[in-house]
Write a protein that holds these residues in place. Structure first.
Motif, short mmCIF file in Angstrom:
data_model
loop_
_atom_site.label_atom_id
_atom_site.label_comp_id
_atom_site.label_asym_id
_atom_site.label_seq_id
_atom_site.Cartn_x
_atom_site.Cartn_y
_atom_site.Cartn_z
N ALA A 10 -13.85 1.28 -8.00
CA ALA A 10 -12.41 1.52 -8.16
C ALA A 10 -12.07 1.88 -9.61
O ALA A 10 -11.33 2.82 -9.87
CB ALA A 10 -11.62 0.28 -7.73
N LEU A 11 -12.63 1.12 -10.54
CA LEU A 11 -12.29 1.34 -11.95
C LEU A 11 -12.94 2.60 -12.54
O LEU A 11 -12.50 3.08 -13.58
CB LEU A 11 -12.64 0.10 -12.77
N ALA A 12 -13.94 3.13 -11.86
CA ALA A 12 -14.59 4.37 -12.30
C ALA A 12 -14.18 5.55 -11.43
O ALA A 12 -14.71 6.65 -11.58
CB ALA A 12 -16.10 4.20 -12.26
N SER A 13 -13.25 5.36 -10.53
CA SER A 13 -12.87 6.39 -9.55
C SER A 13 -12.14 7.57 -10.21
O SER A 13 -11.59 7.44 -11.31
CB SER A 13 -11.97 5.77 -8.48
N PRO A 14 -12.10 8.70 -9.51
CA PRO A 14 -11.31 9.83 -10.02
C PRO A 14 -9.84 9.47 -10.25
O PRO A 14 -9.25 9.93 -11.23
CB PRO A 14 -11.47 10.89 -8.92
N ALA A 15 -9.27 8.65 -9.39
CA ALA A 15 -7.87 8.26 -9.57
C ALA A 15 -7.70 7.42 -10.84
O ALA A 15 -6.76 7.63 -11.62
CB ALA A 15 -7.36 7.50 -8.36
N ALA A 16 -8.60 6.47 -11.05
CA ALA A 16 -8.53 5.63 -12.25
C ALA A 16 -8.69 6.48 -13.50
O ALA A 16 -7.98 6.26 -14.50
CB ALA A 16 -9.59 4.53 -12.19
N ARG A 17 -9.58 7.44 -13.47
CA ARG A 17 -9.80 8.30 -14.64
C ARG A 17 -8.60 9.23 -14.85
O ARG A 17 -8.14 9.42 -15.98
CB ARG A 17 -11.09 9.10 -14.48
N THR A 18 -8.09 9.80 -13.75
CA THR A 18 -6.96 10.72 -13.86
C THR A 18 -5.73 10.02 -14.44
O THR A 18 -5.01 10.59 -15.26
CB THR A 18 -6.61 11.32 -12.47
N PHE A 19 -5.51 8.78 -14.01
CA PHE A 19 -4.31 8.06 -14.44
C PHE A 19 -4.64 6.92 -15.41
O PHE A 19 -3.91 5.92 -15.46
CB PHE A 19 -3.54 7.56 -13.21
N ALA A 20 -5.70 7.09 -16.17
CA ALA A 20 -6.13 6.04 -17.11
C ALA A 20 -5.00 5.65 -18.07
O ALA A 20 -4.81 4.47 -18.37
CB ALA A 20 -7.36 6.50 -17.90
N GLY A 21 -4.25 6.61 -18.55
CA GLY A 21 -3.17 6.34 -19.49
C GLY A 21 -1.97 5.65 -18.86
O GLY A 21 -1.08 5.17 -19.59
N ALA A 22 -1.94 5.56 -17.54
CA ALA A 22 -0.81 4.95 -16.84
C ALA A 22 -1.13 3.53 -16.36
O ALA A 22 -0.31 2.90 -15.69
CB ALA A 22 -0.41 5.81 -15.64
N ARG A 23 -2.31 3.04 -16.71
CA ARG A 23 -2.70 1.69 -16.28
C ARG A 23 -1.91 0.65 -17.06
O ARG A 23 -1.76 0.70 -18.28
CB ARG A 23 -4.20 1.47 -16.47
N VAL A 24 -1.39 -0.32 -16.31
CA VAL A 24 -0.59 -1.42 -16.86
C VAL A 24 -1.47 -2.66 -16.92
O VAL A 24 -2.25 -2.91 -16.00
CB VAL A 24 0.64 -1.67 -15.94
N ALA A 25 -1.34 -3.43 -17.97
CA ALA A 25 -2.10 -4.67 -18.10
C ALA A 25 -1.74 -5.63 -16.97
O ALA A 25 -0.57 -5.73 -16.57
CB ALA A 25 -1.83 -5.33 -19.44
N GLU A 26 -2.72 -6.32 -16.47
CA GLU A 26 -2.50 -7.23 -15.35
C GLU A 26 -1.43 -8.27 -15.66
O GLU A 26 -0.63 -8.64 -14.80
CB GLU A 26 -3.81 -7.92 -14.97
N ARG A 27 -1.38 -8.72 -16.89
CA ARG A 27 -0.38 -9.73 -17.27
C ARG A 27 1.06 -9.21 -17.16
O ARG A 27 2.00 -9.98 -17.15
CB ARG A 27 -0.66 -10.22 -18.69
N ASP A 28 1.23 -7.88 -17.05
CA ASP A 28 2.55 -7.27 -16.95
C ASP A 28 2.91 -6.87 -15.52
O ASP A 28 3.76 -6.01 -15.30
CB ASP A 28 2.62 -6.04 -17.86
N GLY A 29 2.28 -7.52 -14.55
CA GLY A 29 2.50 -7.18 -13.15
C GLY A 29 3.96 -7.25 -12.72
O GLY A 29 4.41 -6.46 -11.90
N LEU A 30 4.71 -8.20 -13.26
CA LEU A 30 6.11 -8.33 -12.86
C LEU A 30 6.95 -7.12 -13.28
O LEU A 30 8.02 -6.88 -12.72
CB LEU A 30 6.72 -9.61 -13.44
N LEU A 31 6.45 -6.35 -14.24
CA LEU A 31 7.16 -5.16 -14.71
C LEU A 31 6.90 -3.94 -13.82
O LEU A 31 7.67 -3.00 -13.81
CB LEU A 31 6.74 -4.82 -16.14
N LEU A 32 5.77 -3.94 -13.10
CA LEU A 32 5.33 -2.75 -12.38
C LEU A 32 6.39 -2.13 -11.48
O LEU A 32 6.61 -0.91 -11.53
CB LEU A 32 4.05 -3.03 -11.59
N PRO A 33 7.09 -2.90 -10.63
CA PRO A 33 8.06 -2.25 -9.73
C PRO A 33 9.18 -1.50 -10.45
O PRO A 33 9.79 -0.60 -9.86
CB PRO A 33 8.63 -3.43 -8.92
N ASP A 34 9.42 -1.84 -11.70
CA ASP A 34 10.51 -1.20 -12.45
C ASP A 34 10.05 -0.02 -13.31
O ASP A 34 10.87 0.64 -13.94
CB ASP A 34 11.21 -2.23 -13.33
#
Length: 189
Positions: A137-161
């Motif tokens: 998953a972490l080496a997938s084309p999607a993960a690489r394509t959107f690497a700059g859009a990854r949010v830290a796990e500790r910020d999960g509550l922010l994701l929906p917004d």
């Protein structure tokens, strides 16, 4: 309203699915999680797939959470692909903040989904770790394509917004069950 979209064939549903649903509710601060029982995965054979009604009943027993909504919305809307469902839902419910909830095994092959880049640009995505799928998953084309859009796990509550693309990888206890393994075991019994 913050709603997780958790779709699949759920053939059969199991406690691993329930774990993913509860983890998404908790870590993302969702108001609801919609279990979307699909008519059939376009990337898989539907041979032997129980009808939607049977799977809905089975998912209701497993989902068993006050904020879980089990639905055959895809069948009722006539959508077959996630991209079409997301487009329709965003048009029908423009004020709802949807988050796509998928397992790491699906994120590993997300680039095979029709319109995958557009999906990632339309809704934030929560990727929940699954046994044996972390590295793919972490080496997938999607993960690489959107690497700059990854949010830290500790910020999960922010994701929906967040404005997509935005995705998070949620680690935690992994339930070592799969529908494929359960079907194989049932066939051998």
């Amino acid at each position: 309203m913050r709603v997780g979209l958790y779709g699949g064939s759920f053939n059969p549903p199991h406690r691993g699915h329930a774990h993913v649903g509860r983890l998404a509710l908790q870590r993302l601060g969702l108001d609801r999680i919609w279990w979307l029982v699909s008519p059939g995965n376009p990337l898989k054979s539907t041979d032997g797939l129980p009808d939607v009604g049977q799977r809905l009943a089975a998912v209701r027993r497993v989902a068993n959470h006050p904020r879980a909504v089990v639905t055959d919305l895809e069948a009722r809307l006539g959508t077959r692909y996630t991209i079409d469902l997301v487009r329709r839902l965003k048009a029908l419910r423009p004020h709802v903040r949807f988050v796509l909830v998928i397992g790491a095994d699906n994120w590993a092959t997300f680039h095979r989904w029709g319109g995958w880049r557009e999906i990632a640009r339309m809704v934030p995505i929560a990727v929940v770790d699954r046994p044996g799928a972390t590295f793919a998953a972490l080496a997938s084309p999607a993960a690489r394509t959107f690497a700059g859009a990854r949010v830290a796990e500790r910020d999960g509550l922010l994701l929906p917004d967040l404005v997509p693309p935005a995705w998070i990888f949620i680690a935690g206890v992994k339930v070592p069950l799969s529908s494929t393994d359960l079907r194989r075991a049932a066939e051998r019994a």
